[in-house]
Design a protein around this motif. Structure first.
Motif, PDB file in Angstrom:
ATOM      1  N   HIS A 136      37.630  44.663  35.719  1.00  0.00           N
ATOM      2  CA  HIS A 136      37.377  45.483  34.519  1.00  0.00           C
ATOM      3  C   HIS A 136      38.295  46.703  34.518  1.00  0.00           C
ATOM      4  O   HIS A 136      38.911  47.022  33.504  1.00  0.00           O
ATOM      5  N   ARG A 137      38.404  47.361  35.660  1.00  0.00           N
ATOM      6  CA  ARG A 137      39.281  48.532  35.736  1.00  0.00           C
ATOM      7  C   ARG A 137      40.741  48.124  35.549  1.00  0.00           C
ATOM      8  O   ARG A 137      41.535  48.854  34.945  1.00  0.00           O
ATOM      9  N   ALA A 160      41.442  47.659  31.919  1.00  0.00           N
ATOM     10  CA  ALA A 160      41.492  48.964  31.250  1.00  0.00           C
ATOM     11  C   ALA A 160      42.817  49.670  31.556  1.00  0.00           C
ATOM     12  O   ALA A 160      43.434  50.272  30.663  1.00  0.00           O
ATOM     13  N   VAL A 187      36.608  45.672  39.761  1.00  0.00           N
ATOM     14  CA  VAL A 187      38.059  45.882  39.903  1.00  0.00           C
ATOM     15  C   VAL A 187      38.798  45.247  38.717  1.00  0.00           C
ATOM     16  O   VAL A 187      39.724  45.846  38.156  1.00  0.00           O
TER      17      VAL A 187
END
Lengths: 266, 195
Positions: free
Chosen positions: B178-179, B182, B176
């Motif tokens: 990492h997303r 991004a 989560v």
């Protein structure tokens, strides 16, 4: 009917609709009117339905509302937010495609969706990079966020040393000596060989020189091979990222050497 | 700023104008930490870069102090503009994502011309502006992503605590986050393009 002056931010779309209804200028406005027609038909609240219907029928804008609009437009020269609201209502512009994509992503991305193998790998890399504060684009972004949300104070030593260096530098210049504290970074080798090694020499000829038992020579980073930076052979066509990695590592060395030479950090 | 402090600062500025480096040093030591924390670090987003920017700011102040003319709000507004110009130069030469664009600083520098706010007011303004930037950026991503970033990045909670707060496993939290980063990167890129 809702008066223009009574509209708040939440009514921005209604304001938009009022103007589109008053002077539909293009296909987008007409399409919006069709949507309003559908909304008006289905609206349960009587006042809302009345507002929507008034917006729906071109030419039927309440003259009082129009007068109010004009008066506010003329009187609002010192009100930036209202000016912006009026301009947006009077001459609505298209939504940027990039902004739209970002909005869609925010709305449609499922944070709990099953991650791909690639995502798992990237997540692990980020986890390690955050834990070890190693080079990673998101570590830099995380630092930027922290710096903006809760900036930490500068070390007194760093500030004092920088002030003294600046003042000493200025004194030297004004005295006509032309000698400044300087940091010399010497890159050794050709462009390709820069990937192999370069030397950093720190030379601060002016300024306070520590004496006595605390004047031990600081432990500076030495010139060395760049091979330790790479655990595996680089593929062709990746020379740029390779040099970038070397440059980042050597920039860290340079900074550490400067602090060590100043006595700020061991 | 109290009248006594202002008078003392005016006296130091006069002395510095007369070539008194010690007086200039006192001025920089007093205001430097504030420049770093309120102006440079939030805009540049990196301690190392902000420290170098502070060093450059000091050098420019020493070189240009003869151009400073005393104002009743003290020397800080002038120092702040010097620091913002340094930060502007750095932002223009950088590629990475940051919360401030060069255009933001240009507008702030323009707005600072003729400002009659003192150091305290300007500092509160700068800190609040930076915090608002973070809030604005996070408001444009999925709320769950925003929460992950707040917990782990801003509040620096452990992965375990952050995962518990989101009611997910630690491994899921890593994904989560990492997303989330991004998604934030995407939002900042859009903002950069718009600027």
């Amino acid at each position: 009917m809702t008066r223009w002056s009574e509209l708040d931010d939440d009514d921005a779309s209604l304001a938009d609709a009022l103007n589109a209804a008053y002077a539909p200028s293009d296909e987008a406005d007409r399409q919006r009117l069709d949507e309003l027609a559908a909304a008006a038909t289905s609206a349960e609240d009587a006042a809302t339905r009345a507002d929507l219907e008034a917006a729906w029928r071109p030419g039927e804008l309440d003259p009082e509302v129009h007068e109010e609009l004009l008066r506010l437009a003329l009187d609002a020269s010192d009100n930036g937010a209202l000016e912006e609201a009026l301009a947006a209502a009077w001459r609505p512009t298209d939504l940027s495609e990039a902004v739209h994509e970002a909005l869609l992503s925010a709305a449609l991305d499922d944070p709990m969706a099953e991650p791909s193998r690639e995502e798992r790998r990237a997540a692990s890399e980020l986890r390690d990079a955050l834990a070890n504060r190693t080079d990673h684009p998101d570590v830099a972004l995380a630092e930027a966020l922290r710096s903006a949300a809760a900036p930490q104070p500068v070390s007194e030593l760093v500030s004092a040393r920088a002030a003294r260096a600046a003042i000493d530098s200025g004194s030297a210049t004004s005295a006509g000596g032309g000698k400044r504290s300087r940091v010399v970074v010497a890159f050794i080798g050709s462009a390709l060989a820069a990937a192999a090694a370069f030397a950093i020499a720190v030379n601060i000829p002016r300024g306070p020189t520590p004496t006595g038992p605390t004047a031990a020579q600081p432990d500076l980073a030495q010139a060395r091979s760049a091979s330790e930076l790479f655990s595996q052979k680089f593929e062709r066509h990746q020379t740029s990222s390779r040099v970038d990695r070397i440059a980042r590592a050597r920039a860290r060395d340079l900074r550490a050497n400067r602090y060590a030479a100043w006595g700020v950090k061991p | 700023m109290a009248d006594d402090d202002l008078e003392e600062e005016r006296r130091l500025c006069e002395a510095a104008h007369g070539g008194d480096r010690a007086a200039l040093g006192k001025i920089l030591r007093k205001h430097g930490p504030r420049l770093y924390r309120a102006v440079l670090l939030p805009r540049l987003g990196s301690r190392a870069i902000a420290e170098e920017a502070l060093s450059t700011t000091y050098i420019k102040v020493v070189e240009r102090f003869d151009k400073f003319t005393w104002q009743n709000v003290g020397v800080y507004p002038w120092l702040r503009v010097v620091a913002m110009r340094v930060a502007l130069d750095i932002l223009r030469s950088r590629k990475r994502e940051v919360l401030f664009e060069p255009q933001d600083l240009e507008r702030e520098i323009d707005a600072s011309t003729g400002s009659d706010h003192d150091a305290e007011v300007l500092t509160r303004h700068d800190l609040a502006l930076a915090r608002k930037r973070v809030d604005d950026a996070l408001s444009n991503i999925n709320p769950r992503y925003a929460k992950a970033i707040r917990l782990r990045i801003l509040e620096e909670q452990s992965r375990e605590d952050a995962a518990a707060a989101l009611e997910v496993s630690v491994a899921t939290f890593d994904v989560v986050l990492h997303r989330a980063m991004a998604a934030l990167r995407k939002v900042l890129a859009v903002k950069g393009e718009a600027a």
